[in-house]
Design a protein around this motif. Sequence first.
Motif, mmCIF file in Angstrom:
data_model
loop_
_atom_site.group_PDB
_atom_site.id
_atom_site.type_symbol
_atom_site.label_atom_id
_atom_site.label_comp_id
_atom_site.label_asym_id
_atom_site.label_seq_id
_atom_site.Cartn_x
_atom_site.Cartn_y
_atom_site.Cartn_z
ATOM 1 N N THR A 81 19.773 -19.841 -14.784
ATOM 2 C CA THR A 81 18.347 -19.852 -14.434
ATOM 3 C C THR A 81 17.570 -18.848 -15.266
ATOM 4 O OG1 THR A 81 18.829 -18.290 -12.656
ATOM 5 C CG2 THR A 81 18.756 -20.632 -12.081
ATOM 6 N N ASP A 82 18.208 -17.733 -15.637
ATOM 7 C CA ASP A 82 17.596 -16.718 -16.497
ATOM 8 C C ASP A 82 18.591 -16.430 -17.622
ATOM 9 O OD1 ASP A 82 16.076 -13.431 -15.953
ATOM 10 O OD2 ASP A 82 16.592 -14.511 -17.797
ATOM 11 N N LEU A 83 18.295 -16.921 -18.833
ATOM 12 C CA LEU A 83 19.255 -16.796 -19.941
ATOM 13 C C LEU A 83 19.477 -15.346 -20.350
ATOM 14 C CD1 LEU A 83 18.319 -19.839 -22.201
ATOM 15 C CD2 LEU A 83 19.981 -19.689 -20.349
ATOM 16 N N HIS A 84 18.536 -14.461 -20.027
ATOM 17 C CA HIS A 84 18.743 -13.049 -20.345
ATOM 18 C C HIS A 84 19.843 -12.428 -19.489
ATOM 19 C CE1 HIS A 84 14.550 -13.546 -21.869
ATOM 20 N NE2 HIS A 84 15.046 -12.828 -22.845
ATOM 21 N N ARG A 85 20.139 -13.039 -18.340
ATOM 22 C CA ARG A 85 21.096 -12.456 -17.408
ATOM 23 C C ARG A 85 22.379 -13.269 -17.277
ATOM 24 N NH1 ARG A 85 19.703 -8.422 -14.583
ATOM 25 N NH2 ARG A 85 21.070 -8.922 -12.847
ATOM 26 N N HIS A 86 22.395 -14.478 -17.801
ATOM 27 C CA HIS A 86 23.588 -15.310 -17.691
ATOM 28 C C HIS A 86 24.741 -14.687 -18.469
ATOM 29 C CE1 HIS A 86 26.317 -18.703 -18.539
ATOM 30 N NE2 HIS A 86 25.958 -19.086 -17.328
ATOM 31 N N THR A 87 25.955 -14.755 -17.933
ATOM 32 C CA THR A 87 27.121 -14.097 -18.528
ATOM 33 C C THR A 87 27.251 -14.369 -20.015
ATOM 34 O OG1 THR A 87 28.320 -14.183 -16.432
ATOM 35 C CG2 THR A 87 29.637 -13.901 -18.433
ATOM 36 N N TRP A 88 27.175 -15.636 -20.420
ATOM 37 C CA TRP A 88 27.475 -16.007 -21.804
ATOM 38 C C TRP A 88 26.222 -16.177 -22.651
ATOM 39 C CZ3 TRP A 88 32.139 -14.610 -22.155
ATOM 40 C CH2 TRP A 88 33.008 -14.762 -21.078
ATOM 41 N N ALA A 89 25.135 -16.638 -22.069
ATOM 42 C CA ALA A 89 23.900 -16.787 -22.849
ATOM 43 C C ALA A 89 23.410 -15.438 -23.353
ATOM 44 C CB ALA A 89 22.816 -17.458 -21.998
ATOM 45 N N ARG A 90 23.488 -14.413 -22.510
ATOM 46 C CA ARG A 90 23.007 -13.094 -22.931
ATOM 47 C C ARG A 90 23.844 -12.537 -24.079
ATOM 48 N NH1 ARG A 90 25.236 -8.282 -20.710
ATOM 49 N NH2 ARG A 90 27.288 -8.691 -19.824
ATOM 50 N N LEU A 91 25.168 -12.845 -24.041
ATOM 51 C CA LEU A 91 26.030 -12.346 -25.120
ATOM 52 C C LEU A 91 25.756 -13.069 -26.437
ATOM 53 C CD1 LEU A 91 29.465 -11.781 -23.347
ATOM 54 C CD2 LEU A 91 27.636 -10.143 -23.811
ATOM 55 N N TRP A 92 25.519 -14.383 -26.355
ATOM 56 C CA TRP A 92 25.186 -15.122 -27.578
ATOM 57 C C TRP A 92 23.912 -14.546 -28.199
ATOM 58 C CZ3 TRP A 92 20.939 -17.901 -29.234
ATOM 59 C CH2 TRP A 92 21.115 -18.654 -30.392
ATOM 60 N N TRP A 93 22.887 -14.328 -27.376
ATOM 61 C CA TRP A 93 21.625 -13.818 -27.903
ATOM 62 C C TRP A 93 21.784 -12.398 -28.429
ATOM 63 C CZ3 TRP A 93 17.723 -15.016 -30.349
ATOM 64 C CH2 TRP A 93 16.542 -14.288 -30.347
ATOM 65 N N GLN A 94 22.588 -11.597 -27.754
ATOM 66 C CA GLN A 94 22.872 -10.234 -28.222
ATOM 67 C C GLN A 94 23.508 -10.275 -29.604
ATOM 68 O OE1 GLN A 94 24.891 -7.606 -25.353
ATOM 69 N NE2 GLN A 94 26.401 -7.216 -26.941
#
Length: 547
Positions: A81-94
């Motif tokens: 629901t929030d890609l900044h906080r999702h386990t894997w989405a946040r790591l990809w963006w990082q």
Amino acid sequence: MRELIDAITRLAEKYEFPASAGREARVAFDRDAAAMIREHLDLSWAEAGNRDLWSFLSLVALPHVTLWRFGLDNRERWIATDLHRHTWARLWWQAVVFAGHEHVLAALTESDLNALLERRSLGGDPRLVREVARAVTTLAADTPRRPVIRDVTLRLNRYLVFLDVRALSDEQVRDLCTGLTTETLKRLGINVPAMPAAVGPTAVRSLPSPQPAGGTRAVAGASGRLRSLEICAGAGGSALGLEQAGFDPVMLIDNRAIACETLRINRPHWDVHDMDLLEFDPADHPQVHGVDLLSAGLPRVQATATAGRTRGSDLELALLEATVTLTQRIRPRALLIENVPDLVTKPEYAPVRGFVEEELTRLGFGWKWLVINASDFGVPQDRKHGVLVALQGDLIGRFRLHPGPATPARTVGSVLAESMAASGWRQAEQWAAQAQELAPTLVGGSWERGGPDLGPTGSKNAWARIGVDGGTVADVVPGPNFVWDGELGRAGLVKLTVEQTALLQAFPPDWRIAGLKTARYRQIGHASPPPVARALGEAIRSALNGA
């Protein structure tokens, strides 16, 4: 997807999975997992915005690791629901934001990352995130950084109303973020380390005064060390050798983020830029003007041996032409280009050599084309290089390249004997005793396809004659019970590790190569052996200094 699942699971096991991991282990896992996610998922930005993709990863592909990392209490870590906080989405963006800038990421706490990536005014622009992070970690290293980031972001928002940062160069974005961070720290009453005077959105950097040609400029610096610009720097073999010869790079350029990461890991103080040489504008980087040496480890032009089955050399020749054009624009005292021997010797490349020579003559350079073998400089390989050395004025007459000291040649067995025995392999000494010859040329292979191997069929056959399987690269050295027996085919041949191939390229053991196995081997295979660059650098330095 299976490769990603397996890789992430093995990484989690490294950090205590399935047991509960401590905070430091979790943070370290996140750093490594981010790079893995980016490498295995070659996503466009539009694909990365698909929330179902990330929910699939957490709920279907990697539920065991998601549970281990965050438990069941936080729904946002599972459902995207929030890609900044999702386990894997946040790591990809990082990983996307800090690709090639991992040294900046390493200085950030989890709180810092959240403050940066969850601010939408920053998070949508990787350069802004990186440069705010760089400025804050540099200028506020010992200060609680969350209020600093908050204030810098507010100041930046005021500029973004009328300033389109997409129109700014990397240097201008860096100056903007440094200037705003400085203003914040002063407002908060925090001492600010001394910084260059030209900071802020309107900073204008003037070009240096023209320098006389012909080698009459004094050596820069009280230490007598010279300055260089390294383009197509790769894993740093050339830059390392030139550093040993007395050259300090004012900038290093490569268009592969993983190679830039390698350079920064080993030399955090080097100014490394992840960019395409064809898009590099020296007007944006005044420090490169008038350097003592422009060094280019260009991608190999199409060798005649592969003329019938490769994609051709259009890009490689364009990079060679761009290097000559860059020489005209920055006016170095010396130019060094390293490539395949065929570029120097084959009639097919006579028009290319003619173009280079005509341009260098027009610019006031004298030149020499050379073919050298790395084995003459202590590298345990039969590895030939085509080299162009050019010097301003008549200085080329002073250029003298001397081979390494007259000592017994280093062989595969002598170089790898210790590492082969590291895990208790009983036949290590026996294998090393018969591997008393030079290695065939290590070939990095294509970045676009295939896994790691040691070269084409001829090279593989040469490796097999000394008991090595040249068709792959191993994760670990042989264990105590490995049976070395050529009668068993490839199963009875030794497999080299990435670290061992680096030794055969004469990299020092403490030179770290970033990335996973294939990417690490690619960097090593494409590198210039440091001893070769050192010998060339010493000869150029002597010519420039009149020694």
